[in-house]
Write a protein that holds these residues in place. Sequence first.
Motif, short mmCIF file in Angstrom:
data_model
loop_
_atom_site.label_atom_id
_atom_site.label_comp_id
_atom_site.label_asym_id
_atom_site.label_seq_id
_atom_site.Cartn_x
_atom_site.Cartn_y
_atom_site.Cartn_z
N GLU A 1 0.81 -1.21 0.00
CA GLU A 1 0.00 0.00 0.00
C GLU A 1 0.84 1.27 0.00
O GLU A 1 0.31 2.38 -0.09
CB GLU A 1 -0.91 0.03 1.23
N GLY A 2 2.17 1.13 0.12
CA GLY A 2 3.04 2.30 0.20
C GLY A 2 2.98 2.98 1.55
O GLY A 2 3.23 4.19 1.65
N ALA A 3 2.69 2.22 2.60
CA ALA A 3 2.55 2.80 3.93
C ALA A 3 3.89 3.19 4.56
O ALA A 3 3.93 3.96 5.53
CB ALA A 3 1.83 1.83 4.86
N PHE A 4 4.99 2.66 4.01
CA PHE A 4 6.30 2.87 4.62
C PHE A 4 7.16 3.83 3.81
O PHE A 4 7.20 3.76 2.57
CB PHE A 4 7.04 1.55 4.77
N ALA B 1 13.21 0.58 -6.33
CA ALA B 1 13.83 1.63 -5.53
C ALA B 1 15.14 1.07 -4.97
O ALA B 1 15.37 -0.15 -5.02
CB ALA B 1 12.89 2.07 -4.39
N PRO B 2 16.01 1.92 -4.44
CA PRO B 2 17.30 1.44 -3.94
C PRO B 2 17.17 0.36 -2.86
O PRO B 2 16.25 0.38 -2.04
CB PRO B 2 17.95 2.70 -3.37
N GLY C 1 9.60 -3.70 -2.75
CA GLY C 1 10.37 -3.43 -3.96
C GLY C 1 9.51 -3.03 -5.13
O GLY C 1 9.82 -2.07 -5.85
N ARG C 2 8.39 -3.73 -5.30
CA ARG C 2 7.50 -3.39 -6.41
C ARG C 2 6.81 -2.06 -6.20
O ARG C 2 6.43 -1.38 -7.16
CB ARG C 2 6.48 -4.50 -6.61
N ALA C 3 6.59 -1.68 -4.93
CA ALA C 3 5.93 -0.40 -4.62
C ALA C 3 6.90 0.77 -4.63
O ALA C 3 6.49 1.91 -4.38
CB ALA C 3 5.25 -0.49 -3.26
N GLY C 4 8.17 0.53 -4.91
CA GLY C 4 9.15 1.61 -4.96
C GLY C 4 9.57 2.12 -3.60
O GLY C 4 9.94 3.29 -3.46
#
Length: 410
Positions: free
Chosen positions: A236-239, A335-336, A269-272
Amino acid sequence: MSAEKTILVVGTWDTKEDELSYLCGVIAGQGGRVLRMDVSVLGAATVPVEVTKHQVAAAADSTIEAVINSGDENSAMQIMSAGAAGLALDLWRGARIHGVLVLGGTMGTDLALDLCAALPLGVPKYIVSTVAFSSLLPPDRIAADVQMILWAGGLYGLNDICKASLSQAAGAVLGAARAVEAPRFTRPMVGMTSFGKTVLRYMVALKPELEARGFDVAVFHATGMGGRAFESLAAEGAFAAVMDFAPQEVSNHLFGGLSAGAGRMTHAGRAGVPQLVAPGCYDLVDFVGWQEVPGPLAGREVHAHNRLLTSAMLTAAERCEVARTLCRKLAVATAPVAFFLPTGGCNEWDRAGGVLQDAAGLTAFCGEMRQCLPDNVLLRELACHINDAGFVEAVLAQFDSWLAEGVISQ
């Protein structure tokens, strides 16, 4: 008090009208509101419902006629499950409901698992089921914060026994809707995986340091369900960043232990989301301590953590397989990623002289990681143990560097 709280009550209103109406009555009697969803297929509800079975089918791009003609009850219920899950999420996003209560036998429970899994963490989710807590329910389908109660003696019709279960569930979901403090994310959040301090201790030092930098820290117990919650929030991109330092659930999934699902260590990783990763307890497979040792793990060194959980050591070849799997999962990151490799050991029991030390196995794992790590991952090899201060210092240095570079947003 809190009369504005509305509970979505879901079930087959053609066959379980008495039980569902009883649930609605208890909720209303406690000052709550109800919104009824009918997931029947063959029959029709004889009381008014706010969400009809036709709307449920339509939400799955189908019709009741098509559901009936789909082949059998299994395929029919899967269509209704998809529609019910989508509608429940829409109702929550539109602030029309504040919690959900689903009732059913095996068919209704199958649907309930999909519906509850579609709702975010923090939405009160209750299932009244004839198979609650049963081995029929696969862990990877159970929402991280779902609550269940056994529908004892309630397969057909109301009675004093089943009313005890139904009334508890109705009161519990309404009480949860009133009391819940859903995540607000007022500060950027770092998601971290770990085990208790007897085996991994980095969170003790890292948490206050990250909080001093303006971040909240959520530490997830990586024993299956904790990893599922971690992954769902990462998706969900919560972090703002993750510190996935206990990916043992990957090893568990490979070798039949307490799995968090095949998608473990992929969603961030998939959420960037930037990832700081380490192989805490990579060398162990956890299984249910009160059951027999699984066949493939029989005859090897084990550690009984408590009466619930036992850990079995992996061989050098199996550790190399874990290394290759970790590398494949990290390769999908957008993302890194920084991978910290503590060459002195990755859990408290595998220190020099520890009860589960296997120096050759650790050497094999480290060699495989060096060889297989994908180009998108930065390797930070550390001449220390994962529970040493040097590990925390290296992690904070990388975190601060990414913070200064804007890789991690504050």
